[in-house]
Design a protein around this motif. Sequence first.
Motif, PDB file in Angstrom:
ATOM      1  N   ARG A  58      11.307   3.203   1.632  1.00 17.56           N
ATOM      2  CA  ARG A  58      11.962   1.616   1.741  1.00 17.56           C
ATOM      3  C   ARG A  58      10.971   0.751   2.255  1.00 17.56           C
ATOM      4  O   ARG A  58      10.308   0.759   3.217  1.00 17.56           O
ATOM      5  CB  ARG A  58      13.359   1.700   2.240  1.00 17.56           C
ATOM      6  N   VAL A  59      10.800  -0.601   1.486  1.00 18.32           N
ATOM      7  CA  VAL A  59      10.026  -1.645   2.079  1.00 18.32           C
ATOM      8  C   VAL A  59      10.861  -2.282   2.928  1.00 18.32           C
ATOM      9  O   VAL A  59      12.280  -2.728   2.693  1.00 18.32           O
ATOM     10  CB  VAL A  59       9.710  -2.528   0.800  1.00 18.32           C
ATOM     11  N   TYR A  60      10.394  -2.622   4.301  1.00 13.24           N
ATOM     12  CA  TYR A  60      11.051  -3.456   5.250  1.00 13.24           C
ATOM     13  C   TYR A  60      10.166  -4.771   5.363  1.00 13.24           C
ATOM     14  O   TYR A  60       9.184  -4.874   5.431  1.00 13.24           O
ATOM     15  CB  TYR A  60      11.144  -2.666   6.652  1.00 13.24           C
ATOM     16  N   VAL A  61      11.169  -6.011   5.132  1.00 18.27           N
ATOM     17  CA  VAL A  61      10.579  -7.171   5.222  1.00 18.27           C
ATOM     18  C   VAL A  61      11.128  -8.137   6.227  1.00 18.27           C
ATOM     19  O   VAL A  61      12.317  -7.826   6.508  1.00 18.27           O
ATOM     20  CB  VAL A  61      10.475  -7.856   4.035  1.00 18.27           C
ATOM     21  N   PRO A  62      10.687  -9.170   6.893  1.00 17.29           N
ATOM     22  CA  PRO A  62      11.328 -10.145   7.848  1.00 17.29           C
ATOM     23  C   PRO A  62      12.356 -10.657   7.139  1.00 17.29           C
ATOM     24  O   PRO A  62      12.244 -11.533   6.432  1.00 17.29           O
ATOM     25  CB  PRO A  62      10.262 -10.895   8.345  1.00 17.29           C
TER      26      PRO A  62
END
Length: 181
Positions: A58-62
Amino acid sequence: MKLSRGFIFTFIFIFLFSAVVLADGVYKNIKVYFDNININVDGSKIETDTESFIYNDRVYVPIRFVAEKLGKELKWDNETKTVFIKSYKDFSECNYLEGEKFVYGLITSIDYENRQIVIEQHFDDNSVEVTPLLELDKNAVIILKRNDKKMNIEFNDLVIGDDVGLVINKYGKIRGIIISI
């Protein structure tokens, strides 16, 4: 009464072990993958102050940067550890103690170039009269409301005949408009 060294050692061991077990529920060591992840919202690249990463596929972004680029309002409650995301940007209620005024009126003229409107003010027992020609503050927020749904609109979306509630700051500029339909 003398306590045996074994008892003291056992007590200290249990205390330290329980502290380690409690900490395990809050903190974990994880492995993440950084790979120059680009964030693109509606065709525009977003630059953030925190690098995005991949963890468990999974991609985690601010979230703050993405929410604000989508026109959302984000608030963090540290006490409850909760992120609140509103689908529209709001403005605070009129602060009479700071010299602000709240007025109702009907838009009768709009100068889109100079961000000014003329209103026919509606009066009640608590109304304070204002000049009919009003200018929007550069950071003014405009909200369109229908029943329990709210959304932000741009100044160019205002039309003659809109019934509006206006928060006017102490400098005489509109800082918030709400249109109920």
